[in-house]
Design a protein around this motif. Structure first.
Motif, PDB file in Angstrom:
ATOM      1  N   VAL A   1       1.014  -1.082   0.062  1.00 22.22           N
ATOM      2  CA  VAL A   1       0.152  -0.387  -0.047  1.00 22.22           C
ATOM      3  C   VAL A   1       0.631   1.087  -0.231  1.00 22.22           C
ATOM      4  O   VAL A   1       1.811   0.915   1.055  1.00 22.22           O
ATOM      5  CB  VAL A   1      -0.658  -0.342   0.911  1.00 22.22           C
ATOM      6  N   VAL A   2       0.727   2.405  -0.730  1.00 19.00           N
ATOM      7  CA  VAL A   2       1.175   3.432  -0.507  1.00 19.00           C
ATOM      8  C   VAL A   2       1.137   4.312  -0.101  1.00 19.00           C
ATOM      9  O   VAL A   2      -0.284   5.367  -1.008  1.00 19.00           O
ATOM     10  CB  VAL A   2       2.110   3.999  -1.531  1.00 19.00           C
ATOM     11  N   ASN A   3       0.778   5.351   0.865  1.00 15.45           N
ATOM     12  CA  ASN A   3      -0.062   6.092   1.118  1.00 15.45           C
ATOM     13  C   ASN A   3       0.015   7.971   1.038  1.00 15.45           C
ATOM     14  O   ASN A   3       1.039   7.757   1.062  1.00 15.45           O
ATOM     15  CB  ASN A   3       0.470   6.626   3.291  1.00 15.45           C
ATOM     16  N   ASN A   4      -0.380   8.823   0.821  1.00 16.11           N
ATOM     17  CA  ASN A   4      -0.436   9.770  -0.136  1.00 16.11           C
ATOM     18  C   ASN A   4      -1.114  10.963   0.691  1.00 16.11           C
ATOM     19  O   ASN A   4      -2.266  10.982   0.654  1.00 16.11           O
ATOM     20  CB  ASN A   4      -0.910   9.597  -1.545  1.00 16.11           C
ATOM     21  N   SER A   5      -0.435  11.908   1.902  1.00 11.30           N
ATOM     22  CA  SER A   5      -1.167  12.819   2.030  1.00 11.30           C
ATOM     23  C   SER A   5      -1.085  13.688   1.366  1.00 11.30           C
ATOM     24  O   SER A   5      -0.422  14.786   1.955  1.00 11.30           O
ATOM     25  CB  SER A   5      -0.766  12.168   3.924  1.00 11.30           C
ATOM     26  N   TRP A   6      -1.304  14.437   0.668  1.00  9.16           N
ATOM     27  CA  TRP A   6      -1.226  15.390  -0.415  1.00  9.16           C
ATOM     28  C   TRP A   6      -2.468  15.325  -1.511  1.00  9.16           C
ATOM     29  O   TRP A   6      -2.721  14.263  -1.683  1.00  9.16           O
ATOM     30  CB  TRP A   6       0.471  15.379  -0.722  1.00  9.16           C
ATOM     31  N   GLY A   7      -1.999  16.247  -2.409  1.00 12.44           N
ATOM     32  CA  GLY A   7      -3.588  16.804  -3.471  1.00 12.44           C
ATOM     33  C   GLY A   7      -3.373  17.855  -3.888  1.00 12.44           C
ATOM     34  O   GLY A   7      -3.362  18.853  -3.263  1.00 12.44           O
ATOM     35  N   SER A   8      -4.066  18.230  -4.941  1.00 13.72           N
ATOM     36  CA  SER A   8      -3.915  19.685  -5.424  1.00 13.72           C
ATOM     37  C   SER A   8      -5.643  19.927  -4.963  1.00 13.72           C
ATOM     38  O   SER A   8      -6.593  19.244  -5.015  1.00 13.72           O
ATOM     39  CB  SER A   8      -3.797  19.791  -6.495  1.00 13.72           C
ATOM     40  N   ASP A   9      -6.209  20.723  -5.258  1.00 13.48           N
ATOM     41  CA  ASP A   9      -8.169  21.498  -4.306  1.00 13.48           C
ATOM     42  C   ASP A   9      -8.255  20.992  -6.393  1.00 13.48           C
ATOM     43  O   ASP A   9      -9.784  21.225  -6.051  1.00 13.48           O
ATOM     44  CB  ASP A   9      -7.974  22.758  -4.682  1.00 13.48           C
ATOM     45  N   ASN A  10      -7.314  20.768  -7.006  1.00 15.59           N
ATOM     46  CA  ASN A  10      -8.439  20.817  -8.304  1.00 15.59           C
ATOM     47  C   ASN A  10      -8.629  18.924  -8.955  1.00 15.59           C
ATOM     48  O   ASN A  10      -8.154  18.254  -9.961  1.00 15.59           O
ATOM     49  CB  ASN A  10      -7.139  21.371  -9.716  1.00 15.59           C
ATOM     50  N   GLY A  11      -9.777  19.268  -8.213  1.00 21.81           N
ATOM     51  CA  GLY A  11     -10.596  17.765  -8.759  1.00 21.81           C
ATOM     52  C   GLY A  11     -10.296  17.180  -9.658  1.00 21.81           C
ATOM     53  O   GLY A  11     -10.723  16.141 -10.223  1.00 21.81           O
ATOM     54  N   SER A  12     -10.978  17.871 -10.446  1.00 24.28           N
ATOM     55  CA  SER A  12     -10.887  17.711 -12.503  1.00 24.28           C
ATOM     56  C   SER A  12      -9.238  17.049 -12.726  1.00 24.28           C
ATOM     57  O   SER A  12      -9.554  16.527 -14.035  1.00 24.28           O
ATOM     58  CB  SER A  12     -11.424  18.149 -12.731  1.00 24.28           C
TER      59      SER A  12
END
Length: 376
Positions: free
Chosen positions: A284-295
């Protein structure tokens, strides 16, 4: 009936706390420039350079009609390399002129990152084998939310009943390897140092593209790894799966992570030692990040290939709540397992992003778990 590994995913690792636009359009005559890059290129002088990612028109997918991981991985590597042969020859030649530098081809997605002049960028974008050229964007690092510490340490573990899993099933994560794609990990901390798998290629600095001893550029990655696998050297249980091992790729600094570095880290996770004969990828890879552009679907092909190669992709749903439709990317991808945040009172944290996904309209997140006032 669930086997041991599946039960761990469902009852332990699957509830790990997560802290926390690109539209690909192929024309008949060639690729395009991403909207943001179009504006930048128009203002560049002939000697100015920009960091870009070239997304190729053909995106090979992992073959599905076999369980042979070696065959899947080598086929993906071969098809991607073959699709890049012509453009890599062109870029290598241009590198001799000084108009291109920092060329890095990927395998998990059919893409290449580089630094190039305006003329090179425009020439590449017009190629028939190119889908789109986009700027190497930066994804901000989510904050670590520090509180006054009024809640009892470990309340999150008992809230999701992980301690009952330990006691009733004797399952604490043993035999599972968790990958962290974050800011790195401080391996000197006694609660997590013993769980480092410890191989020479088990920590990858994706920012500088080197294999080194584990370190953390910020602290965010150490915090999330502690929440996943931290032990109780202080006398208080910290992690949900304290028997699991970890490996990590540091792709973020305190200023965020570039798409190029994140893609390097995603490449790394499918084959950490670079030998497809050994199955050393994390479960499993945990990714506690992301951009606010959900598209945005920038990372979706990589996630699809992770899943096909047996890697469970966990992503933060985002910190842009409380309004609906605020789920970030890559959690908004249907292949990603999105995680939201809850409070001690079992309410949704005000900051936790909500669905539905703008990509498919499906419910996001898949699971929510304690994500505020957590000790790590």
């Amino acid at each position: 009936m669930m086997d041991r590994k599946q039960l761990l995913w469902a009852q332990s690792v699957g509830l790990i706390l997560l802290l926390i636009g690109l539209f690909w359009n192929v024309s008949a005559t060639g690729g395009t420039l991403g909207a943001g890059l179009q504006n930048k290129v128009s203002s560049m002088g002939p000697d100015d350079v920009a960091e870009v990612i070239v997304v190729m028109a053909n995106q090979p997918g992992v073959i599905q009609n076999t369980s042979d991981r070696y065959l899947k991985l080598t086929t993906l590597n071969s098809e991607t390399a073959q699709a890049q042969t012509a453009i890599m020859a062109y870029l290598t030649a241009q590198q001799q002129t000084g108009m291109v530098s920092g060329i890095h081809p990927y395998r998990i997605v059919n893409a290449i990152s580089m630094t190039a002049t305006r003329d090179i960028i425009e020439t590449i974008a017009a190629r028939a084998d190119v889908n789109v050229v986009v700027e190497n964007s930066i994804i901000p690092l989510p904050p670590i939310r520090i509180s006054a510490g009024t809640l009892a340490a470990g309340w999150n573990i008992s809230k999701i009943r992980a301690d009952e899993v330990w006691a009733s099933y004797n399952i604490r994560g043993d035999g599972i390897v968790v990958g962290s794609l974050d800011t790195g990990v401080d391996n000197t901390h006694p609660d997590i140092s013993g769980q480092f798998r410890g191989g020479p290629r088990d920590f990858y600095d994706a920012v500088d593209n080197v294999f080194v001893a584990p370190f953390d550029r910020h602290g965010h990655g150490t915090h999330t790894v502690g929440t996943m696998v931290g032990q109780d050297k202080s006398g208080v249980p910290i992690g949900v799966a304290p028997g699991a091992k970890w490996i990590a790729a540091g792709a973020f600094t305190s200023g965020g992570g570039t798409s190029a570095a994140i893609l390097r880290a995603m490449d790394y996770m499918v084959d950490p030692d670079g030998d497809p004969n050994t199955d050393d990828a994390p479960d499993v890879v945990n990714n506690s990040w992301g951009s606010d552009n959900g598209s945005s679907e920038t990372f979706r092909p990589a996630i699809q290939n992770w899943v096909s190669l047996g890697i469970f992709p966990m992503f933060a749903n985002g910190n842009a709540g409380p309004n609906p439709g605020t789920v970030g990317s890559p959690a908004s991808s249907p292949e990603a397992f999105g995680i939201g945040s809850t409070t001690e009172a079992d309410g949704i944290s005000s900051f936790s992003s909500r669905g539905p996904s703008p990509i498919t309209g499906e419910i996001k997140p898949e699971v929510s778990a304690p994500g505020a006032d957590i000790r790590s």
